[in-house]
Design a protein around this motif. Structure first.
Motif, PDB file in Angstrom:
ATOM      1  N   PHE A  20       9.054  -5.098 -13.955  1.00 10.73           N
ATOM      2  CA  PHE A  20       8.431  -5.924 -14.988  1.00 10.73           C
ATOM      3  C   PHE A  20       7.623  -7.053 -14.357  1.00 10.73           C
ATOM      4  N   SER A  23       4.439  -5.959 -12.789  1.00  8.49           N
ATOM      5  CA  SER A  23       3.418  -5.428 -13.703  1.00  8.49           C
ATOM      6  C   SER A  23       2.733  -6.493 -14.555  1.00  8.49           C
ATOM      7  N   GLN A  24       3.344  -7.637 -14.727  1.00  5.19           N
ATOM      8  CA  GLN A  24       2.797  -8.656 -15.629  1.00  5.19           C
ATOM      9  C   GLN A  24       1.770  -9.531 -14.917  1.00  5.19           C
ATOM     10  N   TRP A  44      -1.903 -16.764 -12.420  1.00  8.27           N
ATOM     11  CA  TRP A  44      -1.537 -15.494 -11.813  1.00  8.27           C
ATOM     12  C   TRP A  44      -0.431 -15.718 -10.792  1.00  8.27           C
ATOM     13  N   VAL A  76       7.898 -15.340 -17.634  1.00 10.31           N
ATOM     14  CA  VAL A  76       6.983 -14.210 -17.678  1.00 10.31           C
ATOM     15  C   VAL A  76       7.449 -13.361 -18.842  1.00 10.31           C
ATOM     16  N   ASP A  77       6.562 -13.122 -19.805  1.00  6.65           N
ATOM     17  CA  ASP A  77       6.938 -12.264 -20.933  1.00  6.65           C
ATOM     18  C   ASP A  77       5.730 -11.460 -21.374  1.00  6.65           C
ATOM     19  N   ASP A  78       6.012 -10.415 -22.132  1.00  3.31           N
ATOM     20  CA  ASP A  78       4.878  -9.626 -22.628  1.00  3.31           C
ATOM     21  C   ASP A  78       4.763  -9.727 -24.133  1.00  3.31           C
ATOM     22  N   GLY A  88      11.226 -10.251 -21.286  1.00  6.95           N
ATOM     23  CA  GLY A  88      10.794 -11.357 -20.442  1.00  6.95           C
ATOM     24  C   GLY A  88      11.797 -11.716 -19.377  1.00  6.95           C
ATOM     25  N   ASP A 148      15.447  -7.763 -22.721  1.00  3.87           N
ATOM     26  CA  ASP A 148      14.698  -6.609 -23.190  1.00  3.87           C
ATOM     27  C   ASP A 148      15.361  -6.182 -24.491  1.00  3.87           C
TER      28      ASP A 148
END
Length: 154
Positions: A20, A23-24, A44, A76-78, A88, A148
């Motif tokens: 995860f 990838s974020q 970033w 960090v979360d999506d 996250g 998750d």
């Protein structure tokens, strides 16, 4: 490092967490300003499996805060489209400057991996560009919490 005590049912495994984080694209970094108030900024990052690396402007509030007080929290979360897709990772830890400030490209063994990861993640593997305005910060986590919500379905 302290472990996650609550929410173990929705916690990511170490492998899921690493995938995860790799990838974020964006992390939100919280620092403590001189007034004691939090300062939050997005940028970033790369994760090397043990530390989170930030390539930060050296003339930023974030950099000033970290040099004065290295305690940080990051998320960090999506986001997710619905409640069950929320995922996250939150890290709390200490940030430290690695390499010359600002970074000009002098060989620094500790930066070989994060600079390669950064180039692969954000620049299609092209060599890292040094602009004389950025420096590297390594955040060593003291606590990691993940979630998750899709695991609630299982």
């Amino acid at each position: 490092m302290s472990t996650q005590r609550k929410g173990k049912a929705i916690a990511m495994t170490e492998e899921e967490r690493d995938a995860f984080l790799q990838s974020q694209p964006v992390v939100r970094v919280a620092t403590v300003s001189v007034s004691g108030r939090p300062h939050v900024s997005a940028l970033w990052f790369v994760w090397d499996g043990a530390a989170l690396w930030l390539n930060s402007l050296t003339r930023s509030q974030r950099w000033t805060d970290i040099v004065r007080d290295p305690r940080v929290g990051v998320i960090v979360d999506d986001g997710g489209k619905d409640f069950m897709s929320l995922r996250g990772v939150e890290l709390q830890g200490t940030a430290e400057v690695v390499g010359e400030v600002p970074r000009t490209g002098e060989p620094v063994d500790a930066l070989a991996v994060p600079e390669k990861l950064f180039a692969d993640k954000y620049a299609a593997g092209r060599p890292f560009h040094y602009d004389g305005r950025h420096g590297w910060l390594r955040i060593t986590p003291e606590k990691i919490v993940s979630w998750d919500f899709a695991k609630m379905r299982r």
